[in-house]
Design a protein around this motif. Structure first.
Motif, PDB file in Angstrom:
ATOM      1  N   ASP A  25       4.024  -1.065   4.059  1.00 19.11           N
ATOM      2  CA  ASP A  25       4.658   0.015   3.278  1.00 19.11           C
ATOM      3  C   ASP A  25       3.637   0.964   2.662  1.00 19.11           C
ATOM      4  O   ASP A  25       3.803   1.393   1.507  1.00 19.11           O
ATOM      5  CB  ASP A  25       5.519  -0.565   2.136  1.00 19.11           C
ATOM      6  N   ASP A  26       2.599   1.257   3.391  1.00 20.25           N
ATOM      7  CA  ASP A  26       1.585   2.219   2.920  1.00 20.25           C
ATOM      8  C   ASP A  26       0.903   1.809   1.615  1.00 20.25           C
ATOM      9  O   ASP A  26       0.447   2.665   0.854  1.00 20.25           O
ATOM     10  CB  ASP A  26       2.181   3.634   2.761  1.00 20.25           C
ATOM     11  N   ARG A  27       0.826   0.497   1.356  1.00 20.16           N
ATOM     12  CA  ARG A  27       0.108   0.064   0.141  1.00 20.16           C
ATOM     13  C   ARG A  27      -1.407   0.123   0.349  1.00 20.16           C
ATOM     14  O   ARG A  27      -2.179  -0.103  -0.576  1.00 20.16           O
ATOM     15  CB  ARG A  27       0.518  -1.364  -0.243  1.00 20.16           C
ATOM     16  N   LEU A  28      -1.819   0.416   1.585  1.00 19.89           N
ATOM     17  CA  LEU A  28      -3.255   0.505   1.895  1.00 19.89           C
ATOM     18  C   LEU A  28      -3.652   1.962   2.137  1.00 19.89           C
ATOM     19  O   LEU A  28      -2.982   2.680   2.873  1.00 19.89           O
ATOM     20  CB  LEU A  28      -3.550  -0.310   3.166  1.00 19.89           C
ATOM     21  N   THR A  29      -4.757   2.378   1.506  1.00 15.01           N
ATOM     22  CA  THR A  29      -5.319   3.713   1.739  1.00 15.01           C
ATOM     23  C   THR A  29      -6.769   3.530   2.166  1.00 15.01           C
ATOM     24  O   THR A  29      -7.506   2.782   1.514  1.00 15.01           O
ATOM     25  CB  THR A  29      -5.297   4.554   0.439  1.00 15.01           C
ATOM     26  N   VAL A  30      -7.154   4.185   3.245  1.00 13.68           N
ATOM     27  CA  VAL A  30      -8.513   3.995   3.754  1.00 13.68           C
ATOM     28  C   VAL A  30      -9.293   5.297   3.677  1.00 13.68           C
ATOM     29  O   VAL A  30      -8.785   6.366   4.026  1.00 13.68           O
ATOM     30  CB  VAL A  30      -8.488   3.498   5.219  1.00 13.68           C
ATOM     31  N   GLN A  31     -10.521   5.176   3.205  1.00 15.27           N
ATOM     32  CA  GLN A  31     -11.412   6.330   3.110  1.00 15.27           C
ATOM     33  C   GLN A  31     -12.568   6.093   4.082  1.00 15.27           C
ATOM     34  O   GLN A  31     -13.216   5.045   4.034  1.00 15.27           O
ATOM     35  CB  GLN A  31     -11.937   6.398   1.666  1.00 15.27           C
ATOM     36  N   LEU A  32     -12.814   7.062   4.961  1.00 19.28           N
ATOM     37  CA  LEU A  32     -13.953   6.931   5.866  1.00 19.28           C
ATOM     38  C   LEU A  32     -15.209   7.381   5.126  1.00 19.28           C
ATOM     39  O   LEU A  32     -15.249   8.478   4.576  1.00 19.28           O
ATOM     40  CB  LEU A  32     -13.738   7.820   7.097  1.00 19.28           C
ATOM     41  N   GLY A  33     -16.217   6.536   5.068  1.00 18.27           N
ATOM     42  CA  GLY A  33     -17.454   6.953   4.394  1.00 18.27           C
ATOM     43  C   GLY A  33     -18.318   5.785   3.994  1.00 18.27           C
ATOM     44  O   GLY A  33     -17.952   4.616   4.181  1.00 18.27           O
ATOM     45  N   ASP A  34     -19.472   6.132   3.422  1.00 17.61           N
ATOM     46  CA  ASP A  34     -20.457   5.147   3.002  1.00 17.61           C
ATOM     47  C   ASP A  34     -20.153   4.722   1.562  1.00 17.61           C
ATOM     48  O   ASP A  34     -20.195   5.549   0.646  1.00 17.61           O
ATOM     49  CB  ASP A  34     -21.848   5.794   3.074  1.00 17.61           C
ATOM     50  N   ALA A  35     -19.896   3.426   1.372  1.00 22.02           N
ATOM     51  CA  ALA A  35     -19.506   2.930   0.037  1.00 22.02           C
ATOM     52  C   ALA A  35     -20.586   3.183  -1.010  1.00 22.02           C
ATOM     53  O   ALA A  35     -20.286   3.264  -2.197  1.00 22.02           O
ATOM     54  CB  ALA A  35     -19.199   1.441   0.116  1.00 22.02           C
ATOM     55  N   LEU A  36     -21.820   3.319  -0.564  1.00 23.64           N
ATOM     56  CA  LEU A  36     -22.899   3.536  -1.535  1.00 23.64           C
ATOM     57  C   LEU A  36     -22.786   4.912  -2.189  1.00 23.64           C
ATOM     58  O   LEU A  36     -23.361   5.172  -3.230  1.00 23.64           O
ATOM     59  CB  LEU A  36     -24.261   3.386  -0.852  1.00 23.64           C
ATOM     60  N   GLU A  37     -22.046   5.805  -1.540  1.00 22.60           N
ATOM     61  CA  GLU A  37     -21.944   7.175  -2.063  1.00 22.60           C
ATOM     62  C   GLU A  37     -20.619   7.430  -2.785  1.00 22.60           C
ATOM     63  O   GLU A  37     -20.398   8.528  -3.280  1.00 22.60           O
ATOM     64  CB  GLU A  37     -22.018   8.173  -0.900  1.00 22.60           C
ATOM     65  N   ILE A  38     -19.757   6.443  -2.797  1.00 25.43           N
ATOM     66  CA  ILE A  38     -18.395   6.696  -3.295  1.00 25.43           C
ATOM     67  C   ILE A  38     -18.301   6.536  -4.816  1.00 25.43           C
ATOM     68  O   ILE A  38     -18.858   5.609  -5.394  1.00 25.43           O
ATOM     69  CB  ILE A  38     -17.397   5.767  -2.562  1.00 25.43           C
ATOM     70  N   ASP A  39     -17.595   7.463  -5.437  1.00 23.28           N
ATOM     71  CA  ASP A  39     -17.306   7.329  -6.863  1.00 23.28           C
ATOM     72  C   ASP A  39     -15.952   6.616  -6.949  1.00 23.28           C
ATOM     73  O   ASP A  39     -14.894   7.217  -6.737  1.00 23.28           O
ATOM     74  CB  ASP A  39     -17.237   8.728  -7.511  1.00 23.28           C
ATOM     75  N   GLU A  40     -16.007   5.322  -7.236  1.00 20.45           N
ATOM     76  CA  GLU A  40     -14.810   4.492  -7.096  1.00 20.45           C
ATOM     77  C   GLU A  40     -13.666   4.904  -8.026  1.00 20.45           C
ATOM     78  O   GLU A  40     -12.519   4.985  -7.577  1.00 20.45           O
ATOM     79  CB  GLU A  40     -15.143   3.005  -7.310  1.00 20.45           C
ATOM     80  N   PRO A  41     -13.920   5.171  -9.333  1.00 18.71           N
ATOM     81  CA  PRO A  41     -12.783   5.528 -10.195  1.00 18.71           C
ATOM     82  C   PRO A  41     -12.003   6.736  -9.673  1.00 18.71           C
ATOM     83  O   PRO A  41     -10.778   6.803  -9.836  1.00 18.71           O
ATOM     84  CB  PRO A  41     -13.446   5.836 -11.538  1.00 18.71           C
ATOM     85  N   THR A  42     -12.692   7.663  -9.001  1.00 20.35           N
ATOM     86  CA  THR A  42     -11.989   8.826  -8.449  1.00 20.35           C
ATOM     87  C   THR A  42     -11.170   8.404  -7.226  1.00 20.35           C
ATOM     88  O   THR A  42      -9.990   8.739  -7.104  1.00 20.35           O
ATOM     89  CB  THR A  42     -13.000   9.922  -8.035  1.00 20.35           C
ATOM     90  N   LEU A  43     -11.809   7.644  -6.331  1.00 20.47           N
ATOM     91  CA  LEU A  43     -11.102   7.208  -5.123  1.00 20.47           C
ATOM     92  C   LEU A  43      -9.870   6.375  -5.482  1.00 20.47           C
ATOM     93  O   LEU A  43      -8.803   6.529  -4.899  1.00 20.47           O
ATOM     94  CB  LEU A  43     -12.039   6.371  -4.235  1.00 20.47           C
ATOM     95  N   LEU A  44     -10.026   5.495  -6.461  1.00 20.86           N
ATOM     96  CA  LEU A  44      -8.936   4.570  -6.819  1.00 20.86           C
ATOM     97  C   LEU A  44      -7.925   5.193  -7.783  1.00 20.86           C
ATOM     98  O   LEU A  44      -6.940   4.567  -8.141  1.00 20.86           O
ATOM     99  CB  LEU A  44      -9.514   3.294  -7.447  1.00 20.86           C
ATOM    100  N   ARG A  45      -8.205   6.430  -8.190  1.00 19.32           N
ATOM    101  CA  ARG A  45      -7.328   7.144  -9.153  1.00 19.32           C
ATOM    102  C   ARG A  45      -7.008   6.259 -10.347  1.00 19.32           C
ATOM    103  O   ARG A  45      -5.853   6.027 -10.704  1.00 19.32           O
ATOM    104  CB  ARG A  45      -6.024   7.574  -8.466  1.00 19.32           C
ATOM    105  N   LEU A  46      -8.072   5.699 -10.937  1.00 21.78           N
ATOM    106  CA  LEU A  46      -7.878   4.717 -12.009  1.00 21.78           C
ATOM    107  C   LEU A  46      -7.439   5.352 -13.315  1.00 21.78           C
ATOM    108  O   LEU A  46      -7.840   6.462 -13.651  1.00 21.78           O
ATOM    109  CB  LEU A  46      -9.183   3.954 -12.253  1.00 21.78           C
ATOM    110  N   GLU A  47      -6.611   4.605 -14.017  1.00 18.66           N
ATOM    111  CA  GLU A  47      -6.256   4.976 -15.387  1.00 18.66           C
ATOM    112  C   GLU A  47      -6.847   3.908 -16.300  1.00 18.66           C
ATOM    113  O   GLU A  47      -7.176   2.820 -15.818  1.00 18.66           O
ATOM    114  CB  GLU A  47      -4.734   4.997 -15.528  1.00 18.66           C
ATOM    115  N   PRO A  48      -6.979   4.187 -17.615  1.00 17.95           N
ATOM    116  CA  PRO A  48      -7.613   3.206 -18.497  1.00 17.95           C
ATOM    117  C   PRO A  48      -6.956   1.822 -18.438  1.00 17.95           C
ATOM    118  O   PRO A  48      -7.606   0.810 -18.596  1.00 17.95           O
ATOM    119  CB  PRO A  48      -7.466   3.821 -19.888  1.00 17.95           C
ATOM    120  N   SER A  49      -5.649   1.789 -18.169  1.00 17.93           N
ATOM    121  CA  SER A  49      -4.958   0.489 -18.181  1.00 17.93           C
ATOM    122  C   SER A  49      -5.025  -0.225 -16.826  1.00 17.93           C
ATOM    123  O   SER A  49      -4.538  -1.346 -16.689  1.00 17.93           O
ATOM    124  CB  SER A  49      -3.500   0.708 -18.554  1.00 17.93           C
ATOM    125  N   SER A  50      -5.637   0.406 -15.815  1.00 15.85           N
ATOM    126  CA  SER A  50      -5.607  -0.183 -14.465  1.00 15.85           C
ATOM    127  C   SER A  50      -6.328  -1.515 -14.412  1.00 15.85           C
ATOM    128  O   SER A  50      -7.355  -1.711 -15.051  1.00 15.85           O
ATOM    129  CB  SER A  50      -6.274   0.753 -13.452  1.00 15.85           C
TER     130      SER A  50
END
Ligand code: SAM
Length: 285
Positions: free
Chosen positions: A91-116
């Motif tokens: 059910d589309d619970r997975l989102t995939v980003q193509l790229g090098d994990a060393l360069e990724i800003d995770e809070p942006t990719l994961l769309r995190l909120e303070p309560s996450s």
């Protein structure tokens, strides 16, 4: 999960032969990947970040174990069609980003909120694994954005992470990890569990960040004293700390450490104190 074919079939269909350049050793046994996915505990409220999903064995397991959402970063674009099938099956619970994990800003990719409730779970190539672990341990803001890390390492590296003072394995990685949280070896994984099998055995480390041992110590100072102390680990501290820009004798006296002691026998709390004394001494110079 409804109709996903076995992983071996997925690998054949999409021609995902393991490439050394990507550090690929796949886990194809769903019983094993489900056990790994259960290590962090209940995932039903969790946003899971997975680095290097490959053909998606661990990814499926995380979704089957109930992860609310999974975000994955994968460098090998050959894996994208297989991962898109996994996403459709869950059910589309997975989102995939193509790229090098060393360069990724995770809070942006994961769309995190303070309560996450964010969890990192990954079977990574060994070289990238240690670099990412250090990146996640040395974030400026602490507590960090994640609640736990569950990561595959070479067994020897896993043992270094959890090592106690007075042992051969105790070193920079142990001090850093144990300063920033609690780490344990959650599972040993034999080489034969991977396709293709790597040359060495592996182990999964589960790490949970904790409050800082001491609010006043600066990460840069701690890294500096620990690096010098273990740079020549057989030497006594009065010799190994010579490379610092303060007098080792003054520093050791202030930190109440014996000049003849070796890095291997200095506890994490003593290293933290050493780093604080180093800063104070520098400011009076
Ligand atoms: N998780 C899968 C499994 O357990 O079967 C694959 C594990 S394999 C050891 C490591 C995966 O990480 C590969 O799919 C590889 O392409 C990917 N990878 C390697 N370096 C990466 C990087 N810097 N960023 C993102 N993915 C990477």
């Amino acid at each position: 999960m409804s109709e996903l074919p076995p992983l071996r079939e997925v690998i054949n269909t999409y021609d995902l032969r393991a490439k050394k350049s990507f550090g690929q050793n796949f886990l194809l046994d769903l019983n094993l990947t489900r056990k790994i996915a259960r290590i962090p505990g209940d995932l039903s409220e969790s946003i899971v970040y997975e680095v290097g999903p490959g053909p998606g064995g661990l990814t499926r397991a995380l979704l089957m174990e109930g992860a609310k959402r999974v975000f994955a970063a994968e460098m090998d674009e050959r894996c994208l069609p297989a991962l898109s099938d996994v996403s459709a099956a869950f059910d589309d619970r997975l989102t995939v980003q193509l790229g090098d994990a060393l360069e990724i800003d995770e809070p942006t990719l994961l769309r995190l909120e303070p309560s996450s409730d964010a969890r990192i779970v990954a079977n990574l190539p060994y070289n990238v694994g240690t670099l990412l672990f250090i990146k996640w341990l040395t974030l400026d803001s602490w507590k960090p954005w994640y609640k736990s890390l569950t990561l595959m390492f070479q067994q020897e590296v896993a043992e270094r992470i959890v090592a106690s003072p007075g042992t051969k394995a105790y070193g920079r990685l142990s001090v850093l990890a144990q300063w920033r949280g609690r780490a344990r070896i959650a599972m040993k994984v034999p080489a034969a569990a991977f396709t293709p099998p790597p040359k060495v055995a592996s182990a999964i480390v589960h790490f949970e960040p904790s409050e800082p041992l001491d609010m006043d110590v600066e990460l840069g100072d701690l890294e500096k004293v620990v690096e010098k102390a273990f740079g020549q680990r057989r030497k006594m501290l009065r010799a190994s700390l010579k490379g610092l820009d303060v007098s080792p004798t003054d520093l050791l006296e202030r930190a109440e450490l014996e000049p003849t002691q070796r890095a291997e026998n200095v506890s994490v709390a003593q290293f933290v104190n050493l780093a604080k004394c180093y800063r104070k001494l520098k400011s009076t110079n």
